[in-house]
Write a protein that holds these residues in place. Structure first.
Motif, PDB file in Angstrom:
ATOM      1  N   VAL A   1       0.858  -1.186   0.000  1.00  4.59           N
ATOM      2  CA  VAL A   1       0.000   0.000   0.000  1.00  4.59           C
ATOM      3  C   VAL A   1       0.898   1.241   0.000  1.00  4.59           C
ATOM      4  O   VAL A   1       1.767   1.367   0.857  1.00  4.59           O
TER       5      VAL A   1
ATOM      6  N   TYR B   1      -5.630  -1.383   6.287  1.00  5.74           N
ATOM      7  CA  TYR B   1      -4.679  -1.743   5.230  1.00  5.74           C
ATOM      8  C   TYR B   1      -3.420  -0.873   5.305  1.00  5.74           C
ATOM      9  O   TYR B   1      -2.320  -1.312   4.975  1.00  5.74           O
TER      10      TYR B   1
ATOM     11  N   VAL C   1      -2.110  -5.229   0.762  1.00  6.65           N
ATOM     12  CA  VAL C   1      -3.463  -5.782   0.654  1.00  6.65           C
ATOM     13  C   VAL C   1      -3.391  -7.312   0.635  1.00  6.65           C
ATOM     14  O   VAL C   1      -4.414  -7.988   0.669  1.00  6.65           O
TER      15      VAL C   1
END
Length: 959
Positions: free
Chosen positions: A500, A631, A637
């Motif tokens: 992320v 997240y 993810v």
């Protein structure tokens, strides 16, 4: 006056209030109508004048069951909402109309919008600066500070917020007390000036991120903002919501909604149309409303009704109860998915059933707001007890609530939950069971691709394998476990597929639900307390959207925790949503590109598609705000929340999502304690005070606008140059040349100016002559208040295929001289020579979404008529609305069957007794004569055309 005046009655509980008792008027037929159709019926009864709205229209609506999809009906909305710069052309036209009315000897002060018009300014905000801690804000929670003490000196913090992690923006460690003075480049200006911070509504030094964004917004748009400010001072019925108050969507709900209008003690239901595609949100409050184009909105402001085909109404029945883990967003996405499968395109949707009362108002407005996603015109939730309770919180006083309830019950617009009450008869019914709903995210490329959170890891793996397309990234098997090391701020991090790099908590369209934002805040608090952190290279940001959400976040004391995880507030306005984010750090970008890494953005706004946020972020997921935080902490993810920990806590133990996810009970307790009606009181105060920069903005107060002749943004258009007291019968079009000879399916995008201004275009030449450099051109959208730019941008699309030229180019031939020129230059020459022009076209002329300049542009180019094989319905009526005659070849005929080359000159005579769909003769300079149909559908359109369009028709009414 309306022929239905005998139906006016007094309200029993408040006899001084009067209303049309449409329920008595409509009898048994009325009782089976869907609630949304009852609103249309009331409007037609109240506005019936025998000209714009006829008695047959009202009766057609009452016969909805047999007439749906078969007849067109007029609708007069109670008010208009204009978003941002779409409001400029309409306001410029009103300013020009004042000028024209004065020149014709009338009283310019009488020229005002016919219905209340609210203008919100929010779309131009860009996140130019990210990541600057909310420094030295003592106790952003401010829970115990009394509002009265608001202007007293700052009190010491009541509980010390955790210090923010050292961002690159903070040169020193940010403590809280005196030592933690902000040390960014702009600190000098904002030190020791306690202003009311837009987030906490308390005197704190404004975080510089926000300050900078606001300054840039004001600088970039000063001239247009001044024009808006002038408008709000001199026109009746206009109110302006200045920049930095929150996005249109929430302000609209929180502040502008009337639910029931009370005009001089006369009651009627609230209804609204607007240029913002999210106008449909208000249907969640039982207010009928939807989004329309600029020209239709302007017509409503001028007092003309909208015309719509009487729609089918799909009943959506909600049954069962919701599971505790599902957030409001899960409920919303699940319901919208059912609606998408049910094919509700172009129809109204209306909710009923035992499950409706379990949806909070925020859930309802969210579902209503997502209309564009499933294609319905609107999704209507009739007012019920849940709505009334909500209105009490938003500052409706006791009397207003009583009147609202009594009135809605009297006209049967109030929905009771008892199963005994009769449900309307719908065109079809869709059933949704609430008990079957589990949490989802959507992505990685399209918002309709939903992934259950517990399948996320395997689904992402599948996307890596899948070949490139709507879901796949086509990464070779041996490369799927690649890890790229990267140095950032003195530490080494490892990036891999699924990492992320952007996490944006955006309170925008599909989660205006503050409880979801609060869930994210409580999750952050529990994460910080457990010792979890977010890696510093992740671009984290928090856009609260509305004062309401901010109030939730600050009064519950969660902001410092979000801040500690790097979720800083960035200025108000739908910013990340519109793709305006600051770029990722260079080192991270290079690592992603070198390693061909599929990096992810996780955000909670409605816009997600490949590269929308940043061209190197290939996977974008839409998730609920608490999942965005989750997240971000996980950093990837590729995680199964049930079996894998988010990270290691300060005690060395593994911490799972379930350990820090707030229970519904916790959430509701905090919500009860924080969400108070004071929130709305403060919002109202803030609206009435406006913000400092808006208040200091100077604007003229003269009845007529002092046009600045040097301005390249706003100038007086020439729509009204010939307003006379009496309408002149339409003049014959004599010896007209053809400006453009076009084929089939010419869209409004071919006609209307859109996007950036090409350097070789006529508009660019004009702006250059005014001393601007290409960097300052801005877009056509930003300059839509300047008709000189817009006219030059009309037919300037490089994909325009003009048969005179033979290849796609925004060019045409000026026949008297034989030169090939830009369309604008040719039109300008014809106008100087006094030669009228027409357009020849094929089938479906004017396809695509409604654009206000698709009719205004050709009008200002001197186009008197369009001659086509067929038209898009909306565009045809817009041509009449501006004063261009839409003519149609007879069936089976077209330029080639008639042997027309387009090089001829055409003459058309309009008889004084013009009637709908009348046949007219056209003579050409080669001696040919052929017949065409004058495509006016009714007498109102002919009246408008004879008056030179709706603008002139209305201007004449003011004379």
């Amino acid at each position: 006056g309306s022929p239905y005046q005998p139906a006016i009655e007094a309200l029993e509980s408040h006899p001084e209030k009067k209303f049309y008792n449409v329920s008595n008027l409509g009898g048994a037929k009325y009782d089976t109508l869907p609630y949304s159709i009852r609103v249309l019926f009331e409007s037609s009864v109240r506005n019936c004048d025998g000209f714009l709205v006829k008695e047959t229209d009202a009766m057609n609506i009452l016969d909805w069951k047999t007439k749906q999809n078969r007849v067109e009906v007029p609708f007069c909305p109670a008010r208009v909402v204009l978003q941002d710069f779409t409001g400029i052309p309409a306001m410029v036209d009103f300013a020009a109309m004042r000028e024209a009315v004065k020149n014709a000897g009338g009283d310019p002060v009488k020229v005002n919008p016919a219905c209340p018009t609210d203008l919100t300014v929010d779309h131009s905000l860009q996140i130019d600066f990210s990541k600057c801690a909310i420094q030295n804000a003592p106790n952003p929670g401010g829970g115990e500070q009394k509002p009265l003490a608001r202007l007293s000196p700052l009190k010491p913090p009541l509980r010390k917020p955790p210090p923010c992690r050292g961002h690159s923006g903070c040169r020193s460690s940010c403590g809280t007390g005196e030592s933690g003075r902000s040390s960014g480049p702009f600190s000098a200006q904002i030190e020791n000036t306690p202003i009311l911070c837009p987030f906490h509504l308390q005197p704190v030094p404004e975080p510089e991120t926000v300050l900078k964004n606001q300054e840039m917004e004001f600088g970039r748009n000063r001239e247009r903002l001044q024009f808006f400010k002038w408008s709000s001072k001199v026109f009746e019925n206009i109110s302006i919501i200045p920049p930095e108050t929150g996005t249109a969507h929430q302000v609209n709900l929180e502040y502008l909604s009337r639910v029931v209008f009370d005009v001089k003690d006369f009651l009627h239901p609230d209804s609204v149309v607007g240029t913002d595609s999210h106008t449909t949100m208000v249907n969640g409050l039982g207010i009928l409303g939807w989004g329309v184009g600029g020209i239709e909105t302007e017509a409503v402001m001028l007092g003309m009704p909208l015309t719509l085909t009487l729609p089918e109404v799909v009943g959506c029945e909600l049954t069962g109860t919701v599971s505790p883990f599902a957030t409001s967003i899960d409920i919303v996405l699940s319901i919208t998915k059912h609606l998408r499968q049910a094919d509700v395109a172009g129809k109204f949707v209306e909710f009923f059933g035992s499950g409706v009362s379990q949806l909070s108002i925020a859930d309802r407005t969210t579902i209503a707001n997502m209309c564009p996603e499933y294609g319905a015109i609107l999704s209507f939730f009739p007012v019920d007890n849940v709505t009334l309770k909500h209105l009490k919180h938003t500052g409706f006083d006791k009397t207003k609530l009583e009147v609202t309830e009594a009135y809605l019950k009297a006209v049967k617009l109030f929905r009771n939950n008892e199963s005994s009450s009769r449900e309307p008869e719908y065109s079809q019914v869709v059933e949704v069971s609430l008990s079957s709903i589990i949490p989802y995210v959507s992505g990685p490329k399209r918002s309709q691709d939903r992934v259950a959170v517990n399948n996320m890891k395997s689904d992402f793996q599948a996307c890596l394998n899948e070949k490139s397309g709507v879901k796949g990234f086509q990464i070779a098997a041996e490369k799927q476990n690649d890890v790229v090391p990267v140095q950032y701020e003195g530490n080494e991090y490892k990036l891999s597929h699924g990492c992320v790099v952007i996490a944006a908590v955006i309170s925008c369209t599909n989660n205006c639900n503050p409880s979801v934002m609060l869930t994210a805040g409580l999750l952050a608090k529990k994460a910080v307390e457990a010792g979890l952190v977010v890696k510093p290279y992740i671009r984290t940001s928090l856009s609260p959207g509305s004062g309401m959400v901010t109030h939730y976040l600050s009064s519950s004391g969660v902001l410092p925790y979000l801040s500690k995880l790097g979720f800083e507030i960035v200025g108000y306005g739908c910013s990340t949503c519109v793709g305006n984010t600051a770029p990722l750090p260079e080192a991270i970008r290079n690592a992603i590109k070198q390693g061909d890494i599929v990096a992810c953005g996780v955000l909670s706004g409605t816009k997600n598609f490949e590269g929308c946020l940043c061209d190197c972020v290939r996977a974008n997921y839409l998730a609920s705000p608490p999942l965005v935080v989750a997240y971000a902490i996980a950093g990837t993810v590729q995680i199964d929340f049930d079996t894998e920990p988010l990270g290691t806590g300060s005690n060395g133990k593994s911490i799972y999502l379930r350990d820090i996810w707030p229970t519904r009970q916790e959430l509701h307790t905090v919500e009860e304690e924080c969400v108070i009606s004071s929130m709305f009181k403060e919002l109202k105060e803030k609206m009435e005070k406006g913000n400092k920069r808006w208040n200091l903005l100077e604007a003229p107060e003269s009845t007529l606008f002092p046009w600045d002749l040097k301005s390249t943004y706003i100038r007086c258009p020439s729509f009204f140059d010939k307003v006379a007291k009496e309408a002149v019968p339409p003049a014959a079009i004599e010896n007209a040349h053809v400006l453009l000879f076009l084929g089939d399916s010419v869209t409004t995008d071919h006609i209307s100016p859109a996007g950036s201004i090409a350097r070789s275009s006529a508009a660019a030449k004009y702006l250059t002559s005014k001393g601007l450099t290409p960097r300052e051109f801005n877009s056509y959208g930003a300059r839509r208040g300047n008709d000189a730019v817009m006219t030059r941008g009309t037919f300037a699309n490089i994909k325009l295929l003009n048969k005179f030229i033979g290849k796609p180019a925004p060019k045409t031939v000026h026949f008297p001289s034989g030169q090939t020129l830009d369309v604008f230059e040719a039109a300008e020459l014809y106008q100087k020579e006094g030669i009228p022009v027409i357009i020849l076209a094929g089938k479906k002329y004017g396809l695509g979404s409604s654009r206000d300049w698709a009719a205004k542009g050709p009008f200002l180019l001197g186009v008197k008529a369009v001659l086509a094989e067929s038209y898009e319905k909306v565009h045809r009526s817009q041509l009449i609305g501006i004063g261009i005659a839409p003519l149609q070849f007879r069936p089976g005929e077209n330029p080639s069957t008639l042997g027309l080359t387009g090089r001829e000159q055409f003459s058309i005579l309009f008889p004084p007794d013009l009637s709908p769909r009348m046949t007219l003769d056209i003579k050409t300079s080669t001696g040919k004569v052929f017949s065409v149909i004058a495509l006016f559908e009714n007498n109102m359109e002919i009246t408008l055309y004879k008056n030179g369009g709706s603008l002139n028709f209305v201007a004449r009414r003011f004379l």
